[in-house]
Motif scaffolding. Structure first.
Motif, PDB file in Angstrom:
ATOM      1  N   GLN A   1      49.575  11.656 -55.939  1.00 26.35           N
ATOM      2  CA  GLN A   1      50.951  12.134 -56.063  1.00 26.35           C
ATOM      3  C   GLN A   1      51.594  12.452 -54.722  1.00 26.35           C
ATOM      4  O   GLN A   1      52.810  12.316 -54.556  1.00 26.35           O
ATOM      5  CB  GLN A   1      50.972  13.394 -56.954  1.00 26.35           C
ATOM      6  CG  GLN A   1      50.387  13.195 -58.337  1.00 26.35           C
ATOM      7  CD  GLN A   1      51.287  12.400 -59.249  1.00 26.35           C
ATOM      8  OE1 GLN A   1      52.425  12.113 -58.903  1.00 26.35           O
ATOM      9  NE2 GLN A   1      50.777  12.030 -60.411  1.00 26.35           N
ATOM     10  N   ASN A   2      50.813  12.898 -53.750  1.00 21.00           N
ATOM     11  CA  ASN A   2      51.392  13.388 -52.495  1.00 21.00           C
ATOM     12  C   ASN A   2      51.034  12.524 -51.304  1.00 21.00           C
ATOM     13  O   ASN A   2      51.018  13.000 -50.170  1.00 21.00           O
ATOM     14  CB  ASN A   2      50.941  14.831 -52.245  1.00 21.00           C
ATOM     15  CG  ASN A   2      51.508  15.787 -53.270  1.00 21.00           C
ATOM     16  OD1 ASN A   2      52.708  15.774 -53.537  1.00 21.00           O
ATOM     17  ND2 ASN A   2      50.649  16.586 -53.880  1.00 21.00           N
TER      18      ASN A   2
ATOM     19  N   SER B   1      55.127  17.418 -59.507  1.00 18.68           N
ATOM     20  CA  SER B   1      55.650  16.640 -58.391  1.00 18.68           C
ATOM     21  C   SER B   1      56.626  17.462 -57.556  1.00 18.68           C
ATOM     22  O   SER B   1      56.492  17.551 -56.339  1.00 18.68           O
ATOM     23  CB  SER B   1      56.318  15.365 -58.904  1.00 18.68           C
ATOM     24  OG  SER B   1      57.350  15.660 -59.827  1.00 18.68           O
ATOM     25  N   PHE B   2      57.637  18.083 -58.199  1.00 20.84           N
ATOM     26  CA  PHE B   2      58.531  19.033 -57.517  1.00 20.84           C
ATOM     27  C   PHE B   2      58.356  20.394 -58.173  1.00 20.84           C
ATOM     28  O   PHE B   2      58.410  20.515 -59.401  1.00 20.84           O
ATOM     29  CB  PHE B   2      59.998  18.607 -57.632  1.00 20.84           C
ATOM     30  CG  PHE B   2      60.427  17.587 -56.626  1.00 20.84           C
ATOM     31  CD1 PHE B   2      60.888  17.974 -55.376  1.00 20.84           C
ATOM     32  CD2 PHE B   2      60.364  16.240 -56.924  1.00 20.84           C
ATOM     33  CE1 PHE B   2      61.284  17.027 -54.444  1.00 20.84           C
ATOM     34  CE2 PHE B   2      60.755  15.285 -56.017  1.00 20.84           C
ATOM     35  CZ  PHE B   2      61.217  15.674 -54.764  1.00 20.84           C
ATOM     36  N   ASP B   3      58.138  21.429 -57.362  1.00 15.19           N
ATOM     37  CA  ASP B   3      58.096  22.798 -57.848  1.00 15.19           C
ATOM     38  C   ASP B   3      59.246  23.583 -57.235  1.00 15.19           C
ATOM     39  O   ASP B   3      59.738  23.260 -56.148  1.00 15.19           O
ATOM     40  CB  ASP B   3      56.780  23.481 -57.478  1.00 15.19           C
ATOM     41  CG  ASP B   3      55.706  23.293 -58.535  1.00 15.19           C
ATOM     42  OD1 ASP B   3      55.850  22.371 -59.349  1.00 15.19           O
ATOM     43  OD2 ASP B   3      54.721  24.056 -58.534  1.00 15.19           O
TER      44      ASP B   3
ATOM     45  N   ALA C   1      58.690  17.662 -62.912  1.00 16.80           N
ATOM     46  CA  ALA C   1      59.479  17.995 -61.719  1.00 16.80           C
ATOM     47  C   ALA C   1      60.553  18.993 -62.110  1.00 16.80           C
ATOM     48  O   ALA C   1      61.335  18.753 -63.024  1.00 16.80           O
ATOM     49  CB  ALA C   1      60.121  16.740 -61.127  1.00 16.80           C
TER      50      ALA C   1
ATOM     51  N   THR D   1      60.686  21.463 -53.854  1.00 15.58           N
ATOM     52  CA  THR D   1      59.994  20.647 -52.857  1.00 15.58           C
ATOM     53  C   THR D   1      58.761  20.017 -53.471  1.00 15.58           C
ATOM     54  O   THR D   1      58.153  20.574 -54.389  1.00 15.58           O
ATOM     55  CB  THR D   1      59.606  21.485 -51.621  1.00 15.58           C
ATOM     56  OG1 THR D   1      58.903  20.642 -50.684  1.00 15.58           O
ATOM     57  CG2 THR D   1      58.706  22.648 -51.999  1.00 15.58           C
ATOM     58  N   ASN D   2      58.393  18.851 -52.949  1.00 17.29           N
ATOM     59  CA  ASN D   2      57.117  18.232 -53.295  1.00 17.29           C
ATOM     60  C   ASN D   2      56.153  18.292 -52.117  1.00 17.29           C
ATOM     61  O   ASN D   2      55.164  17.560 -52.080  1.00 17.29           O
ATOM     62  CB  ASN D   2      57.315  16.781 -53.749  1.00 17.29           C
ATOM     63  CG  ASN D   2      58.027  15.934 -52.701  1.00 17.29           C
ATOM     64  OD1 ASN D   2      58.335  16.392 -51.605  1.00 17.29           O
ATOM     65  ND2 ASN D   2      58.303  14.688 -53.038  1.00 17.29           N
TER      66      ASN D   2
END
Length: 501
Positions: free
Chosen positions: A394-395, A219-221, A250, A211-212
Motif C-alpha cells: 500500500q505504501n 490508505s488515508f487516515d 480512506a 495523509t497516507n
C-alpha cells in the motif's frame, strides 16, 4: 498497576494537550450520498450551507462551476453546493471555504501534458481568479480550506518546493486584502507522500488533515496537529484520530462547526473507491480509567472475558480466515510472545511509540501506538505468505511518471525483506501496474522500471536475486474502473505474489 490511558476533550477549540474523542463510529449521511461519490467536503460556519465535489464526469462547462440545491439532513434543511469533478476529462473543481459574501474554490485544468491549479472567489453569480504570487500546483488534485476569519487559506498541492507529492501550504491575506505567496508548512507535517483536505479550526491553530504518509488504519487516515508559534512551521506531533473514525479504507475532509456535537468527513470503503459523506458525534466529557489491570500483561484468550471494557486489546488474526495467530510483539528491544493471539496493552507500553507484530508464515506489520488504537478490541489482521497469495504494497510509491521510489516506501519494503529473511524457502514475483491513461507501451515500460527499482532495493538488502522476480503489466490488469482519478489511482500499484513456499 493502574491504567493511565485518559481520554481528554476540553473544548472543540482544541489546545495543545487535548485529545479528541468520539462516541460510537461514523454513520453515513444518506440524504447527501449518491452512487457517483462525494469528496472534498467544506462546511459554511456562517449559515446552514455545505459544499462538496461530486464525481460525475463529463466535459467541463465554464458557466457551471457548481450547482445549488436544498437537502435535509440531521433534522435540518441545508443549502448544498455541489461541484463537478471533471478529472476524467479536463480537470476538477472543489470548494475551499466560505465568507459571509461568497465562496472560495479551486479548479485544476489539464493542458499540453501539464496540470494547472487556480483559486477563485465566487459571489452573486460571478467568479474572479484570486491572485497568489508564484502560485504553482503540478498535481491533478487540489484541495484546501479557509479560516473562519477569512485571513488564511491552507492548500494541498504539489509545488516546486514540496517534500514529495501533495504538501500543505498556508496563504496569508495581507492588510490590503490581497494574498501573499504560498508557504510550505514544513517537514513536521509534510511527508514524502500525500497530505490533503486540510481543515483549520476556529482557533486558527488546530489543523486537521488526511495523509497516507504516517501509517494508520488504511490508505488515508485523518490526523490533527496544533500550531506552536507564528511561523506556521512549528507543529505538535500529528495525532491519529483513531479507529472510531479511521478505517481500512480512506478517510478525508474532516470538518465541523465550532460548538457542534457532530463532525463530518468523507470515507471511501467500496471497491470502486468512491467516497461517502459521514458524520460522527463528539464525546465531550472527560473520562479516566482507574480499574486494576491483571498483574501480567500477557493474557490468553480464556482470560480476555475478565478484562474490563475500557482496556486496549489486540486481537491478532489471519486476514483470510479470521483465526487467532500465535505471534510476537516487538517494542524496540523488548520481544513478547503472544501464543493465543490476544494481548492487552497498558499505558506502560506507550513509551515505545511503535510496535511490530510478527507471526511465522505472515507478512509483519508495524504501526505507531499513538492514535491508532481504541479502547476495547483492535483487530490486527496479517497477510498469509503462501503459494498463490497476492499482497498489495500500500505504501510503496514513486515520483510521478518515474521509477524513483519515494523515501517513505522503504519502511514497507523493509517488512518484505524481513519476511523473506524469516522464510528462506519463499520466492516472490513482483507485479507492477499503472492505470490506462497515456501510451500503453510506455505504461508497460514504466511499470517494469518500477518493479526493477523495488527488486533492486530488496536485493540490495541481502536477498538472493533468484528469490525475487518481477513483471510489469502496465494498465492491462485493472482492479477498478479507470473512469475517474479516484479509481485510477487504485489501479496504480505494486504487489507481490508468493510463487514458491
Amino acid at each position: 498497576m493502574k491504567s493511565s490511558i485518559i481520554v481528554h476533550l476540553l473544548t472543540l477549540s482544541l489546545i495543545s494537550n487535548a485529545q479528541i474523542a468520539f462516541e460510537g463510529t461514523g454513520m453515513t449521511v444518506d440524504s447527501l450520498n449518491t452512487p457517483n461519490g462525494q469528496n472534498y467536503l467544506v462546511i459554511n460556519p456562517y449559515q446552514q450551507r455545505l459544499a462538496y465535489t461530486e464525481e460525475r464526469g463529463g466535459a467541463p462547462n465554464t458557466s457551471e462551476i457548481f450547482f445549488s440545491g436544498k437537502k435535509t439532513f440531521d433534522d435540518q434543511e441545508w443549502d448544498v453546493l455541489i461541484f463537478p469533478d471533471w478529472l476524467g476529462e479536463k480537470g476538477m473543481a472543489s470548494p475551499i471555504g466560505f465568507t459571509p459574501f461568497g465562496i472560495y474554490h479551486s479548479q485544476v485544468a489539464f493542458d499540453k501534458g501539464m496540470y494547472y491549479g487556480k483559486i477563485y472567489f465566487s459571489s452573486k453569480g460571478r467568479s474572479n481568479e484570486v491572485e497568489i504570487p508564484f502560485f504553482r500546483n503540478k498535481a491533478p488534485i487540489q484541495s484546501g480550506c479557509l479560516s473562519k476569519d477569512g485571513k488564511y487559506m491552507i492548500l494541498s498541492m504539489e509545488s516546486n518546493n514540496s517534500y514529495g507529492v501533495e504538501d500543505l501550504y498556508v496563504v496569508k491575506q495581507k492588510p490590503d486584502g490581497s494574498w501573499d505567496r504560498a508557504k510550505n508548512l514544513g517537514y513536521q507535517l509534510n511527508t514524502e507522500f500525500q497530505e490533503i483536505t486540510p481543515f483549520l479550526a476556529e482557533d486558527n491553530k488546530t489543523l486537521f488533515f488526511a495523509t497516507n504518509g504516517r501509517g494508520g488504519q488504511g490508505s488515508f487516515d485523518l490526523f490533527y496537529t496544533v500550531r506552536q508559534d507564528e511561523s506556521w512551521r512549528s507543529w505538535s506531533e500529528p495525532v491519529n484520530l483513531g479507529a472510531r473514525i479511521n478505517t481500512s479504507g480512506a478517510e478525508t475532509s474532516f470538518s465541523y462547526i465550532d460548538g457542534s456535537e457532530w463532525a463530518y468527513y468523507v470515507s471511501s470503503q467500496d471497491s470502486d473507491g468512491y467516497g461517502d459523506i459521514m458524520r460522527i458525534r463528539f464525546k465531550e466529557e472527560i473520562e479516566e480509567a482507574t480499574e486494576e489491570l491483571p498483574t501480567e500483561s500477557l493474557i490468553t484468550a480464556m482470560t480476555v472475558k475478565e478484562v474490563v471494557e475500557n482496556e486496549v486489546i489486540l486481537d491478532i488474526v489471519d486476514k483470510k480466515t479470521g483465526e487467532y495467530l500465535s505471534a510476537e510483539l516487538i517494542f524496540d528491544e523488548l520481544i513478547l510472545p503472544v501464543p493465543a493471539g490476544v494481548f492487552v496493552l497498558d499505558s506502560s507500553f506507550m513509551k515505545y511509540g511503535e510496535v511490530e507484530i510478527k507471526s511465522e508464515g505472515y507478512l509483519p506489520v508495524r504501526f505507531s501506538l499513538e492514535g491508532n488504537l481504541i479502547m476495547g478490541t483492535n483487530q490486527i489482521a496479517l497477510d498469509p505468505v503462501k503459494r498463490g497469495e497476492i499482497i498489495a504494497l500500500q505504501n510503496v510509491l514513486f515520483k510521478r511518471g518515474t521509477p524513483e521510489l519515494l523515501t517513505g516506501s522503504y519502511k514497507e519494503l523493509d517488512l518484505v525483506v524481513e519476511m523473506l529473511n524469516d522464510n528462506p524457502e519463499i520466492k516472490i514475483l513482483l507485479k507492477g501496474h499503472t492505470d490506462n491513461t497515456g501510451d500503453p507501451v510506455r505504461n508497460v515500460q514504466l511499470s517494469e522500471a518500477r518493479v526493477s527499482a523495488v527488486k533492486e532495493y530488496i536485493i540490495a538488502q541481502g536477498i538472493s536475486p533468484y528469490r525475487v522476480s518481477g513483471k510489469g503489466y502496465g494498465g492491462n490488469q485493472p482492479l477498478y474502473s479507470n473512469e475517474t482519478e479516484e479509481t485510477r489511482k487504485l489501479n496504480r500499484r505494486v504487489e507481490f505474489e508468493v510463487v514458491e513456499d
